[in-house]
Every structure is written in structure tokens, then in C-alpha cells.
Design a protein around this motif. Sequence first.
Motif, PDB file in Angstrom:
ATOM      1  N   ARG A  47       0.832  -1.209   0.000  1.00  0.00           N
ATOM      2  CA  ARG A  47       0.000   0.000   0.000  1.00  0.00           C
ATOM      3  C   ARG A  47       0.870   1.264   0.000  1.00  0.00           C
ATOM      4  O   ARG A  47       1.852   1.338   0.751  1.00  0.00           O
ATOM      5  CB  ARG A  47      -0.879  -0.004   1.261  1.00  0.00           C
ATOM      6  CG  ARG A  47      -1.786   1.217   1.387  1.00  0.00           C
ATOM      7  CD  ARG A  47      -2.467   1.215   2.734  1.00  0.00           C
ATOM      8  NE  ARG A  47      -3.408   0.115   2.846  1.00  0.00           N
ATOM      9  CZ  ARG A  47      -4.716   0.217   2.584  1.00  0.00           C
ATOM     10  NH1 ARG A  47      -5.215   1.374   2.233  1.00  0.00           N
ATOM     11  NH2 ARG A  47      -5.507  -0.816   2.701  1.00  0.00           N
ATOM     12  N   CYS A  48       0.509   2.222  -0.806  1.00  0.00           N
ATOM     13  CA  CYS A  48       1.160   3.529  -0.739  1.00  0.00           C
ATOM     14  C   CYS A  48       0.518   4.272   0.434  1.00  0.00           C
ATOM     15  O   CYS A  48      -0.695   4.494   0.431  1.00  0.00           O
ATOM     16  CB  CYS A  48       0.950   4.294  -2.047  1.00  0.00           C
ATOM     17  SG  CYS A  48       1.431   6.018  -1.922  1.00  0.00           S
ATOM     18  N   CYS A  49       1.339   4.611   1.451  1.00  0.00           N
ATOM     19  CA  CYS A  49       0.746   5.277   2.612  1.00  0.00           C
ATOM     20  C   CYS A  49       1.268   6.701   2.778  1.00  0.00           C
ATOM     21  O   CYS A  49       0.942   7.385   3.736  1.00  0.00           O
ATOM     22  CB  CYS A  49       0.945   4.449   3.876  1.00  0.00           C
ATOM     23  SG  CYS A  49       2.609   3.891   4.114  1.00  0.00           S
ATOM     24  N   ASN A  81      -0.070   8.319  -9.930  1.00  0.00           N
ATOM     25  CA  ASN A  81      -1.169   7.875  -9.073  1.00  0.00           C
ATOM     26  C   ASN A  81      -2.279   7.353  -9.991  1.00  0.00           C
ATOM     27  O   ASN A  81      -2.979   8.130 -10.622  1.00  0.00           O
ATOM     28  CB  ASN A  81      -1.629   9.092  -8.249  1.00  0.00           C
ATOM     29  CG  ASN A  81      -2.955   8.879  -7.545  1.00  0.00           C
ATOM     30  OD1 ASN A  81      -3.395   7.748  -7.336  1.00  0.00           O
ATOM     31  ND2 ASN A  81      -3.590   9.989  -7.159  1.00  0.00           N
ATOM     32  N   ALA A  82      -2.390   6.019 -10.048  1.00  0.00           N
ATOM     33  CA  ALA A  82      -3.428   5.403 -10.902  1.00  0.00           C
ATOM     34  C   ALA A  82      -4.253   4.478 -10.024  1.00  0.00           C
ATOM     35  O   ALA A  82      -4.362   3.281 -10.291  1.00  0.00           O
ATOM     36  CB  ALA A  82      -2.786   4.652 -12.065  1.00  0.00           C
ATOM     37  N   THR A  83      -4.800   5.030  -8.947  1.00  0.00           N
ATOM     38  CA  THR A  83      -5.448   4.206  -7.930  1.00  0.00           C
ATOM     39  C   THR A  83      -6.977   4.199  -8.065  1.00  0.00           C
ATOM     40  O   THR A  83      -7.697   3.975  -7.097  1.00  0.00           O
ATOM     41  CB  THR A  83      -5.037   4.681  -6.512  1.00  0.00           C
ATOM     42  OG1 THR A  83      -5.228   6.095  -6.440  1.00  0.00           O
ATOM     43  CG2 THR A  83      -3.593   4.358  -6.214  1.00  0.00           C
ATOM     44  N   ALA A  89      -7.596  10.181  -2.515  1.00  0.00           N
ATOM     45  CA  ALA A  89      -6.902   9.937  -1.234  1.00  0.00           C
ATOM     46  C   ALA A  89      -5.397  10.103  -1.427  1.00  0.00           C
ATOM     47  O   ALA A  89      -4.709  10.688  -0.573  1.00  0.00           O
ATOM     48  CB  ALA A  89      -7.234   8.535  -0.718  1.00  0.00           C
ATOM     49  N   VAL A  90      -4.861   9.637  -2.556  1.00  0.00           N
ATOM     50  CA  VAL A  90      -3.421   9.773  -2.801  1.00  0.00           C
ATOM     51  C   VAL A  90      -3.080  11.232  -3.136  1.00  0.00           C
ATOM     52  O   VAL A  90      -2.051  11.750  -2.694  1.00  0.00           O
ATOM     53  CB  VAL A  90      -2.958   8.803  -3.915  1.00  0.00           C
ATOM     54  CG1 VAL A  90      -1.486   9.002  -4.248  1.00  0.00           C
ATOM     55  CG2 VAL A  90      -3.216   7.354  -3.491  1.00  0.00           C
ATOM     56  N   ARG A  91      -3.961  11.914  -3.861  1.00  0.00           N
ATOM     57  CA  ARG A  91      -3.724  13.339  -4.140  1.00  0.00           C
ATOM     58  C   ARG A  91      -3.654  14.122  -2.840  1.00  0.00           C
ATOM     59  O   ARG A  91      -2.873  15.062  -2.691  1.00  0.00           O
ATOM     60  CB  ARG A  91      -4.837  13.898  -5.042  1.00  0.00           C
ATOM     61  CG  ARG A  91      -4.719  13.418  -6.487  1.00  0.00           C
ATOM     62  CD  ARG A  91      -5.893  13.872  -7.316  1.00  0.00           C
ATOM     63  NE  ARG A  91      -5.995  15.315  -7.401  1.00  0.00           N
ATOM     64  CZ  ARG A  91      -7.020  16.033  -6.920  1.00  0.00           C
ATOM     65  NH1 ARG A  91      -8.036  15.429  -6.313  1.00  0.00           N
ATOM     66  NH2 ARG A  91      -7.040  17.321  -7.043  1.00  0.00           N
ATOM     67  N   LYS A 227     -11.935   4.117 -18.718  1.00  0.00           N
ATOM     68  CA  LYS A 227     -12.693   2.877 -18.864  1.00  0.00           C
ATOM     69  C   LYS A 227     -11.756   1.774 -19.306  1.00  0.00           C
ATOM     70  O   LYS A 227     -10.680   2.029 -19.820  1.00  0.00           O
ATOM     71  CB  LYS A 227     -13.757   3.058 -19.970  1.00  0.00           C
ATOM     72  CG  LYS A 227     -14.880   4.000 -19.611  1.00  0.00           C
ATOM     73  CD  LYS A 227     -15.826   4.154 -20.776  1.00  0.00           C
ATOM     74  CE  LYS A 227     -16.561   2.887 -21.072  1.00  0.00           C
ATOM     75  NZ  LYS A 227     -17.828   2.733 -20.378  1.00  0.00           N
ATOM     76  N   TRP A 228     -12.210   0.549 -19.150  1.00  0.00           N
ATOM     77  CA  TRP A 228     -11.450  -0.577 -19.697  1.00  0.00           C
ATOM     78  C   TRP A 228     -11.230  -0.390 -21.196  1.00  0.00           C
ATOM     79  O   TRP A 228     -10.153  -0.662 -21.721  1.00  0.00           O
ATOM     80  CB  TRP A 228     -12.234  -1.881 -19.498  1.00  0.00           C
ATOM     81  CG  TRP A 228     -11.979  -2.565 -18.202  1.00  0.00           C
ATOM     82  CD1 TRP A 228     -12.846  -2.674 -17.159  1.00  0.00           C
ATOM     83  CD2 TRP A 228     -10.797  -3.267 -17.817  1.00  0.00           C
ATOM     84  NE1 TRP A 228     -12.268  -3.396 -16.148  1.00  0.00           N
ATOM     85  CE2 TRP A 228     -11.021  -3.769 -16.532  1.00  0.00           C
ATOM     86  CE3 TRP A 228      -9.571  -3.511 -18.445  1.00  0.00           C
ATOM     87  CZ2 TRP A 228     -10.065  -4.519 -15.854  1.00  0.00           C
ATOM     88  CZ3 TRP A 228      -8.615  -4.254 -17.762  1.00  0.00           C
ATOM     89  CH2 TRP A 228      -8.869  -4.740 -16.491  1.00  0.00           C
ATOM     90  N   THR A 229     -12.267   0.041 -21.883  1.00  0.00           N
ATOM     91  CA  THR A 229     -12.187   0.111 -23.345  1.00  0.00           C
ATOM     92  C   THR A 229     -11.137   1.097 -23.825  1.00  0.00           C
ATOM     93  O   THR A 229     -10.734   1.047 -24.984  1.00  0.00           O
ATOM     94  CB  THR A 229     -13.561   0.502 -23.947  1.00  0.00           C
ATOM     95  OG1 THR A 229     -14.181   1.437 -23.105  1.00  0.00           O
ATOM     96  CG2 THR A 229     -14.455  -0.686 -24.119  1.00  0.00           C
ATOM     97  N   THR A 230     -10.706   2.007 -22.959  1.00  0.00           N
ATOM     98  CA  THR A 230      -9.732   3.014 -23.398  1.00  0.00           C
ATOM     99  C   THR A 230      -8.403   2.878 -22.653  1.00  0.00           C
ATOM    100  O   THR A 230      -7.602   3.805 -22.653  1.00  0.00           O
ATOM    101  CB  THR A 230     -10.295   4.438 -23.189  1.00  0.00           C
ATOM    102  OG1 THR A 230     -10.704   4.564 -21.820  1.00  0.00           O
ATOM    103  CG2 THR A 230     -11.495   4.717 -24.082  1.00  0.00           C
TER     104      THR A 230
END
Length: 378
Positions: A47-49, A81-83, A89-91, A227-230
Motif C-alpha cells: 500500500r502507498c501510505c 497515481n493510478a489508484t 486519497a493519494v492526491r 474505462k477498460w475500453t480506453t
Amino acid sequence: MMGWHIEQEGLNGGIIYHDGQFDDSRLAINLAQTAVEKGAVLVNYMRCCGLLKDGPHVSGVRLRDEESGAEMQVQAKVVINATGVFADAVRQMDDAAAKPMLSPSQGIHFVLPREFLPGDTAIMIPKTDDGRVLFAVPWHGRVVVGTTDTPVASASLEPRALAEEIDFIFTQVSRYLTRDPQRSDVLSVFAGLRPLIKAEAGSTAALSRDHLITISDSGLITLAGGKWTTYRKMAEDVIDHAEMIGALDHRHCATHELPIHGSETTPTDETHLHYYGSDAPGIRALIAADPALGELLHPRLEFLKAEVLWHVRHEMARTVEDVLARRTRALLLDARASAEAAPAVARLMAQELGKDALWEQQQIQAYEILAQGYLLPA
Ligand SMILES: Cc1cc2nc3c(=O)[nH]c(=O)nc-3n(C[C@H](O)[C@H](O)[C@H](O)COP(=O)(O)OP(=O)(O)OC[C@H]3O[C@@H](n4cnc5c(N)ncnc54)[C@H](O)[C@@H]3O)c2cc1C
């Protein structure tokens, strides 16, 4: 039309169109494997804390190993940050005053036995009472029905379907299927949170499904929405920004031509193992060496004992939940059967990972509690 089990009354006509379908757990794992093959180092249960700063600039991350509790620091030229729905929360680890950019939207699905829609064709209901589309889709030998679009105040790890969302889907789908599903027919009910980009006002159905990349004053790159599609386009865009922020060499993006791990032009396995693509022969080889591994994990699930070994050895599975919820979709396909399969999975994993009886018990117990949340109360 009769063969499709569509309600005939009031039916004037329809259209057929074509769409793509996939298993999201398998695609996520295959993408992770592709990354490893391209030189990435992947770590799960980490986990990034917090973020490290060098003066005003983000210079790395503070991490906690969720298995051992150990904390560590990793320096980095760029931090992305791709959470997903947790991006805010990471921002806020970077800037406590950062205003939220996401507006999480909950969508639920439930799964019915195949008898409700026996053909190979899905049904799309183009306009529900709330103006959305609703799908009933054949998936893994069952039918998945959904979804809803319910704004929620904050992101949680295990979102739960609301009673009104469940009632909404029952009402809508019953209008179109010849046999009205009952609560006792539902094999599993589950909820997910879409990381939608915030708009000032309006319903979440109208919010952007596109992705957005932001760079904070300290250089933290956040990739949100999408999205998954992109996903390939999202990856390309974010790496272009990372090259700039980290002063990295520019490389030609290969994503358009990149086959992902397991891809094959003609599927060779005719059983559910075809979801593993070119890895299916590897699972078959395990069974050839030890035929007991060809046994089912549970009579109502298609998954085999050999798959558990494969997940541990090649797909970084660490817990029973990893196997039954994130390497296979057993939890979503039949929550009760998956809970009944948990002891067999725990046994195989304990042998493979060298864990003791206490670990096995804890894993079974934790999984049973989780699976309860996927059963529809009578
Ligand atoms: C109901 C529903 C229907 C959808 N339908 C479609 C569809 O039809 N087509 C389509 O293309 N897309 C669809 N989507 C969207 C798609 O599923 C999501 O956009 C996608 O899963 C988001 O991907 P992501 O990688 O950004 O986030 P996630 O998949 O949420 O991944 C984020 C990861 O970050 C991890 N993480 C979070 N915080 C931390 C931290 N502090 N430290 C370390 N790791 C952390 C999480 O554990 C997670 O693994 C749908 C989504 C929902 C909920």
C-alpha cells in the motif's frame, strides 16, 4: 425470438448489434504479466501510505507491506497515481487541501442461472425508468444483469448493493424476460465504484467516462476516470506526461501493436480454460502430471484444482480471495458455491505456499465473511 426468452407481449421488433465481451479479472492479470515480461517490477499487497518530498517536489513513495506490516521507502523520478476510485486519497497525501476530482458512482450487477437467457445473445434494454441502459448478458455459463448508476459520497473497498438498486434491477429485467427472476434465483450480487470525473452538478450518468490527467504543483501525476475500453490510450497519455515530468527519454509507444500475455489468434482450448489463452496448455500439463488436479473445486463451479496451483505459481495469488475473486470470478458467479470451495482452495494454497493449519483456517473464515456480502438476503 422465443428462443431468446424475451417477453412477447407488446414486442414490436428489435435490432441486433455486436459488441465485445471479456473477463475483467483475466485481462487485469494478463496485463500485469505483460508488464512483467516488458521489465516492470510488480508488487501486490503493497500500500502507498505517503509520498516522499525533495523540497517542493515529489521524489518517491512510502509503502507498507500489508502481509508483514513492514514499511519502506522507494525513490522515484516520477510518481503516477493510478489508484482508480481512491485517486483523491493519494492526491491528498500530496496536498492535504487538494479538492476531490472524482465523484464515485456505484453500479451493481447480479448473476442468474443460464436458464433465464439460454442463447448466446445478450439483451440490451435501451431505456430504463432512470433513462439508462440495462443489460442481461450470457457470461461464464450464467447471466449477468445490470447495472445501476448511484452517486456515493466516498470510496470504500467493499461497496454493497443498496436495496433500492436491487429492486430496480428486478423490476426492469422482469418486464423483458419470460420468466421473472426471484430473489432465491440470484447466485451472487456485487457492486463496483466507477471513478467518474466530477462535474459541478447533475447526475453521475451524465458525468465524463473519459480520463483526465492532472499534474500537481509538486509533480505528482494523477490518472483518473477512464474505462477498460480506453486503457491503452490512458496508458499512452500518462507515460507521455511522465516522460516530460521526469525528463525521461522519449520512446515510441508500442501499445497499438502489443499483444498481451496469453493472446492467441485461434483459441485452442474448448473448455473454460480458453480464458487462459496460450497458458491453457500449462494448466493441462499440471493435470497430466497429477490427474487429481483435474478435479473440480466444487460441483457447481467449472474451476479445477490445477488452476489454484497455476494462480499461486504464475499469477501472484496470495490469498483464497485472490483465487476465488480475482484470478477466477467464482465469487461473482456463485457466491455460495465459492464459499463452499474455499476450504479446498485454502488446502491447495497452504501446501503450495508452505502455510500452516492456522493460516488455512483464517483464510477460510475471512473468505466466508466476504462471500456473505455477495448473497442476496431472502
Ligand atoms: C459497475 C461498473 C460498470 C463498468 N462498466 C464498464 C464498461 O462497460 N466498459 C468499460 O470500459 N469500463 C467499465 N467500467 C469501468 C472500469 O471498470 C473502471 O474504469 C476501471 O476498473 C478503473 O480502472 P483503474 O485502473 O483506474 O482503477 P482500479 O481498477 O480501481 O485499480 C486501482 C488499483 O489501485 C489500488 N490502490 C488504491 N489505493 C492504493 C494505495 N494507496 N496504494 C496502493 N494501491 C492502491 C487498488 O487496490 C486497485 O487495485 C465499469 C465500472 C463499474 C464500477
